[in-house]
Motif scaffolding. Sequence first.
Motif, mmCIF file in Angstrom:
data_model
loop_
_atom_site.group_PDB
_atom_site.id
_atom_site.type_symbol
_atom_site.label_atom_id
_atom_site.label_comp_id
_atom_site.label_asym_id
_atom_site.label_seq_id
_atom_site.Cartn_x
_atom_site.Cartn_y
_atom_site.Cartn_z
ATOM 1 N N VAL A 164 83.691 77.308 37.757
ATOM 2 C CA VAL A 164 84.508 76.185 38.066
ATOM 3 C C VAL A 164 84.854 76.187 39.545
ATOM 4 C CG1 VAL A 164 85.355 75.937 35.661
ATOM 5 C CG2 VAL A 164 86.610 77.370 37.250
ATOM 6 N N GLY A 165 84.471 77.310 40.094
ATOM 7 C CA GLY A 165 84.664 77.382 41.572
ATOM 8 C C GLY A 165 83.953 76.436 42.475
ATOM 9 N N VAL A 166 84.592 75.912 43.516
ATOM 10 C CA VAL A 166 83.742 75.035 44.399
ATOM 11 C C VAL A 166 82.678 76.013 45.128
ATOM 12 C CG1 VAL A 166 83.999 73.679 46.587
ATOM 13 C CG2 VAL A 166 85.795 73.579 44.816
ATOM 14 N N SER A 167 82.919 77.025 45.699
ATOM 15 C CA SER A 167 81.815 77.540 46.453
ATOM 16 C C SER A 167 81.575 78.913 46.050
ATOM 17 C CB SER A 167 82.304 77.747 47.681
ATOM 18 O OG SER A 167 83.660 78.796 47.903
ATOM 19 N N SER A 168 81.865 79.402 44.703
ATOM 20 C CA SER A 168 81.538 80.520 43.937
ATOM 21 C C SER A 168 79.979 80.351 43.267
ATOM 22 C CB SER A 168 82.446 81.031 42.912
ATOM 23 O OG SER A 168 82.350 80.059 41.955
ATOM 24 N N ILE A 169 79.410 81.646 43.022
ATOM 25 C CA ILE A 169 78.310 82.037 42.258
ATOM 26 C C ILE A 169 78.361 82.574 41.008
ATOM 27 C CG2 ILE A 169 76.012 83.146 42.627
ATOM 28 C CD1 ILE A 169 76.170 82.591 45.638
#
Length: 197
Positions: free
Chosen positions: A169-174
């Motif tokens: 759900v993170g914007v820039s996470s993997i």
Amino acid sequence: VTYRATAASAWADVYADSFETDQGWAPLNVGATAGNWKRGVPVDDPNWAYGPSSDADGSGQCWVTENLPGNSDVDGGTVQLTSRSFDFSSPEARISYRYFLALTIADGVDKLAVEMSTTGPIGPWIPIATHDTDGGLAWRTQEFTASDAQALGIALSADARLRFRATDVGVSSIVEAGVDAFRVSRGVCLPPVGTFC
């Protein structure tokens, strides 16, 4: 106070799946924009530092999220992988599996959640494990016993299922996830050979 001891001296497989063939696992996209579960040989892309380079048990194939060259992780939601029905009725039963989870942000929001139903596909689905730490490129092992299930209020049943839910759900996470070497076994009392506990 009730004390309980496990009398098993060996373990016999009830169901084992190395994912070399299709044994009825069902992938489902639950609102994610990318990262669907796929069964196959992991893509070892030297330009993508987050996916597994191989499966866990050396058989060749596993379930992994998206499994394409380049940026192929889960994005914007959840992808779900549900097992077929299996027998988890023995008080000496146990489940083991290998899992892969690479996270760039390990804050407890992005994760690989594991849930169980012993009342068919409708559920209720009870959480039995939450994997939310970055394992880098390593496969890790998890085990869950009938005693663990009963402690969570889960009734033992011959119609059990497990599902894995990878969420980003993170914007820039993997979030890259994988599952392999799934095994359901139960204790065998020896001797005599072949007597189940």
